[in-house]
Design a protein around this motif. Structure first.
Motif, PDB file in Angstrom:
ATOM      1  N   ARG A 299       0.958  -1.242   0.058  1.00 17.70           N
ATOM      2  CA  ARG A 299      -0.249   0.062   0.105  1.00 17.70           C
ATOM      3  C   ARG A 299       0.746   1.153  -0.114  1.00 17.70           C
ATOM      4  NH1 ARG A 299      -5.870  -0.686   1.710  1.00 17.70           N
ATOM      5  NH2 ARG A 299      -5.692   1.515   1.724  1.00 17.70           N
ATOM      6  N   ALA A 300       2.391   1.205   0.393  1.00 18.06           N
ATOM      7  CA  ALA A 300       2.865   2.290   0.440  1.00 18.06           C
ATOM      8  C   ALA A 300       3.404   2.995  -0.903  1.00 18.06           C
ATOM      9  CB  ALA A 300       4.465   1.934   1.185  1.00 18.06           C
ATOM     10  N   PRO A 301       3.212   4.146  -1.297  1.00 14.74           N
ATOM     11  CA  PRO A 301       3.284   4.553  -2.494  1.00 14.74           C
ATOM     12  C   PRO A 301       4.969   4.877  -2.474  1.00 14.74           C
ATOM     13  CG  PRO A 301       1.827   6.320  -1.446  1.00 14.74           C
ATOM     14  CD  PRO A 301       2.332   5.126  -0.230  1.00 14.74           C
ATOM     15  N   ARG A 303       7.314   7.696  -4.233  1.00 10.40           N
ATOM     16  CA  ARG A 303       7.216   8.924  -4.804  1.00 10.40           C
ATOM     17  C   ARG A 303       8.422   9.325  -5.726  1.00 10.40           C
ATOM     18  NH1 ARG A 303       2.000  10.835  -3.027  1.00 10.40           N
ATOM     19  NH2 ARG A 303       1.847  10.191  -1.025  1.00 10.40           N
ATOM     20  N   PHE A 324      -0.502   7.265  -5.172  1.00  7.61           N
ATOM     21  CA  PHE A 324      -1.582   6.564  -5.020  1.00  7.61           C
ATOM     22  C   PHE A 324      -2.565   6.629  -6.165  1.00  7.61           C
ATOM     23  CE2 PHE A 324      -6.066   5.603  -3.273  1.00  7.61           C
ATOM     24  CZ  PHE A 324      -5.777   4.437  -3.080  1.00  7.61           C
ATOM     25  N   LYS A 355      13.139   0.415   2.626  1.00  2.43           N
ATOM     26  CA  LYS A 355      12.569  -0.964   2.820  1.00  2.43           C
ATOM     27  C   LYS A 355      12.089  -1.009   1.031  1.00  2.43           C
ATOM     28  CE  LYS A 355       9.798  -0.678   6.774  1.00  2.43           C
ATOM     29  NZ  LYS A 355       8.365  -0.156   7.279  1.00  2.43           N
TER      30      LYS A 355
END
Lengths: 374, 125
Positions: A299-301, A303, A324, A355
């Motif tokens: 779920r993490a965008p 950028r 997103f 990560k």
């Protein structure tokens, strides 16, 4: 388009007062005080555009008419698009190129009917001063009429045709990338069936003095809501469209940017545009790196600026746009990687806050284009 | 009744004895816009005052949520990871981020109470 910090007072578009009345949250963009979102919010504005119709103020963009004998042929010395082959009333996407083959800006060109030759140009707000200076310097035999007193309003979405038809009867019969003149309350309007969202829609150039009342009339349609630059960015990202200064710039050429489709066959063979040698080589041999779409698995965008790595941790590129995707309910991104990592379906990762987020190379557009091709 | 304190970065901490519930203020959620992603710390993590406790992302941008005071994370609100919009809908209630065991409750004295925070918000306009 680039968002540079203001060094001088911000310019206002002819719809500025309307934005304030509509409760927009304003922010500086390319030297203009622009609406980022309205009280509805970016997610709702985005989804509404995909479902119905959104109205966008894009009056900050550059508009000009290039006029004179052999205007199309002369413009072709600056861009790789087939402009000579453009019929009257047709619109084409192309790029101003540097001698290196890098992209100076991207633009839309519409050939207007009649003689002498006239080309209607729409280019990015952040680059328009440079673009117009380039045209004046390189094509002094042509007249460049910068349309300072025109607004530009985009209406985008599956109901755009119905919304605009109510004011401009006849727009429904236009097809994608067609442009023609209309009249509204005795004022001339120039309408192209085009946009920057992946949806059907129009961009309407009209006198600044008429812009607010025209926009209000469009917004009086119950299915047409105002949409800010926030959703404009998420819509174009889902549509896989490049944002100048981010996904394309002077360090990227049109081939690696995935824009080869915009270089006509005759232009590929004949060249005659800046950087033609580099671009013809890239077309023949394939580019060394390519712009890719990435579908992130969590779920993490990721950028702009986030590194792209292989599964063994080797950094192979960087994200140029990411965020997103409201229509997909998950994060997506675009970026550049060497060609060997660019195959659709390939597994990569984006590095965010230390990560490695798994991501899969995905063909763009991420959401299907819904242009009206007749 | 539990007391609430705010930071200048628009986090709140709702205090129950030595337990604090941390989230972002209504002003913060409004300024961020639609929240689409939340990253929460591991339970058991020790947070220094002002250190990064969580990440919150709107459509437009990513922001950090800082620990208003030092403490140990004793619970995280996994529900907002699944449904980030809760942060917009109910920032002071169901949209909380983490619970901490406050290391030293005297540190709370440096934070703003509701009245002071509302006055602080007025200075931002």
């Amino acid at each position: 388009m680039t968002d540079t910090p203001p060094s001088e007072p911000l310019s206002l578009t002819p719809l500025h007062a309307l934005h304030l009345r509509l409760g927009a949250r304003m922010s500086p963009f390319a030297g203009y005080d622009m609406p980022v979102q309205y009280p509805t919010g970016i997610l709702a504005e985005h989804l509404h555009t995909r479902a119905k119709a959104g109205l966008f103020d894009v009056s900050h963009m550059g508009q000009a008419i290039l006029e004179g004998s052999h205007a199309a042929q002369r413009l072709e010395t600056l861009v790789p698009g087939d402009i000579m082959g453009l019929a009257a009333g047709r619109t084409r996407y192309t790029q101003f190129l540097a001698d290196s083959g890098g992209i100076l800006d991207d633009l839309m060109v519409t050939r207007l009917p009649g003689s002498p030759e006239r080309l209607f140009i729409v280019c990015n707000a952040s680059m328009k001063a440079q673009d117009f200076a380039l045209l004046r310097e390189k094509l002094p035999e042509l007249t460049l009429d910068v349309l300072e007193d025109k607004a530009l309003i985009a209406v985008q979405g599956p109901l755009a045709a119905e919304v605009v038809e109510g004011l401009l009867p006849g727009v429904q019969s236009m097809t994608f990338m067609q442009g023609r003149e209309f009249e509204w309350r005795d004022s001339p309007l120039f309408v192209t069936r085009s946009g920057y969202t992946g949806e059907d829609g129009y961009e309407i150039s009209l006198p600044s003095s008429q812009a607010e009342v025209f926009a209000e009339r469009l917004l009086s349609h119950p299915d047409c809501l105002p949409v800010g630059l926030g959703a404009r960015d998420s819509l174009r990202l889902e549509a896989g469209l490049c944002l100048y200064g981010h996904d394309i710039d002077t360090t990227t050429d049109p081939v690696e940017a995935g824009l080869s489709w915009s270089i006509g066959k005759r232009r590929r063979e004949q060249g005659g545009f800046p950087g033609a040698a580099r671009i013809q080589t890239a077309l023949a041999e394939g580019p060394k790196r390519m712009r890719i779409g990435l579908m992130l698995e969590g779920r993490a965008p990721a950028r702009e600026g986030a590194e792209i790595a292989t599964l063994d941790g080797t950094i192979v590129g960087a994200v140029t746009s990411g965020g997103f995707a409201p229509s997909l309910g998950r994060p997506i991104a675009m970026g550049y990687v060497p060609r060997e990592f660019a195959a659709a379906g390939a597994q990569l990762a984006t590095l965010v806050r230390g990560k490695a987020l798994p991501a899969r190379v995905t063909k763009t557009p991420f959401t299907p284009n819904r242009y009206f091709k007749g | 009744m539990s007391a609430i304190r705010y930071t200048k970065d628009h986090e709140y901490i709702r205090i129950n004895g030595d337990v604090g519930v941390i989230g972002i203020s209504d002003h913060a959620q409004h300024a961020l816009g639609d929240v689409v992603f939340v990253e929460l710390p591991e339970v058991g993590k020790t947070l220094a005052a002002g250190s990064e406790a969580a990440v919150v992302e709107s459509v437009k941008a990513a922001s950090e949520v800082y620990a208003p005071v030092a403490g140990e994370v004793i619970e995280v609100n996994s529900a907002i990871e699944e449904k980030p919009a809760t942060v917009n809908e109910d920032p002071l209630g169901a949209g909380w981020f983490i619970k901490i065991r406050i290391a030293d409750t005297r540190a709370l004295d440096a934070l703003m109470d509701e009245t002071a925070y509302q006055a602080f918000l007025k200075t931002l306009d």
